[in-house]
Design a protein around this motif. Structure first.
Motif, mmCIF file in Angstrom:
data_model
loop_
_atom_site.group_PDB
_atom_site.id
_atom_site.type_symbol
_atom_site.label_atom_id
_atom_site.label_comp_id
_atom_site.label_asym_id
_atom_site.label_seq_id
_atom_site.Cartn_x
_atom_site.Cartn_y
_atom_site.Cartn_z
ATOM 1 N N GLY A 67 0.783 -1.132 0.096
ATOM 2 C CA GLY A 67 0.173 -0.008 -0.074
ATOM 3 C C GLY A 67 0.813 1.179 0.013
ATOM 4 N N GLU A 68 2.227 1.088 -0.074
ATOM 5 C CA GLU A 68 3.068 2.409 0.025
ATOM 6 C C GLU A 68 2.936 3.043 -1.651
ATOM 7 O OE1 GLU A 68 7.716 3.764 0.450
ATOM 8 O OE2 GLU A 68 6.902 1.379 1.250
ATOM 9 N N VAL A 69 2.927 4.212 -1.645
ATOM 10 C CA VAL A 69 2.972 5.004 -2.951
ATOM 11 C C VAL A 69 4.464 5.432 -3.185
ATOM 12 C CG1 VAL A 69 2.160 7.152 -3.781
ATOM 13 C CG2 VAL A 69 0.484 5.806 -2.262
ATOM 14 N N THR A 70 4.709 5.150 -4.333
ATOM 15 C CA THR A 70 6.182 5.521 -4.976
ATOM 16 C C THR A 70 6.185 6.400 -5.992
ATOM 17 O OG1 THR A 70 6.369 3.424 -5.856
ATOM 18 C CG2 THR A 70 7.301 3.525 -3.657
ATOM 19 N N VAL A 71 7.123 7.337 -6.175
ATOM 20 C CA VAL A 71 7.230 7.998 -7.443
ATOM 21 C C VAL A 71 8.595 7.669 -7.821
ATOM 22 C CG1 VAL A 71 7.159 10.354 -8.488
ATOM 23 C CG2 VAL A 71 5.733 9.830 -6.409
ATOM 24 N N SER A 72 8.549 7.409 -9.264
ATOM 25 C CA SER A 72 9.694 7.288 -9.928
ATOM 26 C C SER A 72 9.743 8.126 -11.346
ATOM 27 C CB SER A 72 10.022 5.907 -10.623
ATOM 28 O OG SER A 72 8.979 5.354 -11.315
ATOM 29 N N PHE A 73 11.137 8.533 -11.471
ATOM 30 C CA PHE A 73 11.225 9.528 -12.489
ATOM 31 C C PHE A 73 11.603 8.871 -13.729
ATOM 32 C CE2 PHE A 73 10.752 11.831 -8.816
ATOM 33 C CZ PHE A 73 9.916 12.803 -9.133
ATOM 34 N N GLU A 74 11.300 9.101 -15.224
ATOM 35 C CA GLU A 74 12.123 8.683 -16.343
ATOM 36 C C GLU A 74 13.576 8.409 -16.155
ATOM 37 O OE1 GLU A 74 12.491 10.441 -20.761
ATOM 38 O OE2 GLU A 74 10.738 9.817 -20.340
ATOM 39 N N GLY A 75 13.827 7.275 -16.546
ATOM 40 C CA GLY A 75 15.436 7.055 -16.704
ATOM 41 C C GLY A 75 15.744 6.601 -15.642
#
Length: 83
Positions: A67-75
């Motif tokens: 249930g953890e929200v993660t944000v990843s960026f291109e590359g």
């Protein structure tokens, strides 16, 4: 995978998004305040009944099994931010 919807940066998010994902979307949009995102869109899909939200620049917001929200960026292979 289940298809979802698309919406412009700055617009209302789909009602079915969990609050943590909405918060992550708004945080990413705040970081882009100085960027011209007039033509950018978010794309929502569902993978294993969890939302995956991707911005046109490759930024991706996911909810993991815990249930953890993660944000990843291109590359980037690993998440850059956890909320």
């Amino acid at each position: 995978m289940q298809m979802g919807t698309r919406w412009p940066v700055g617009a209302e998010t789909p009602d079915r998004l969990p609050p943590g994902v909405v918060l992550a979307v708004r945080d990413v949009e705040a970081q882009l305040a100085e960027v011209d995102t007039a033509q950018w869109r978010w794309t929502l899909t569902w993978l294993e009944n969890r939302p995956v939200v991707e911005l046109d620049d490759g930024t991706t917001i996911r909810v993991d099994h815990a249930g953890e929200v993660t944000v990843s960026f291109e590359g980037s292979d690993a998440p850059d931010d956890s909320l």
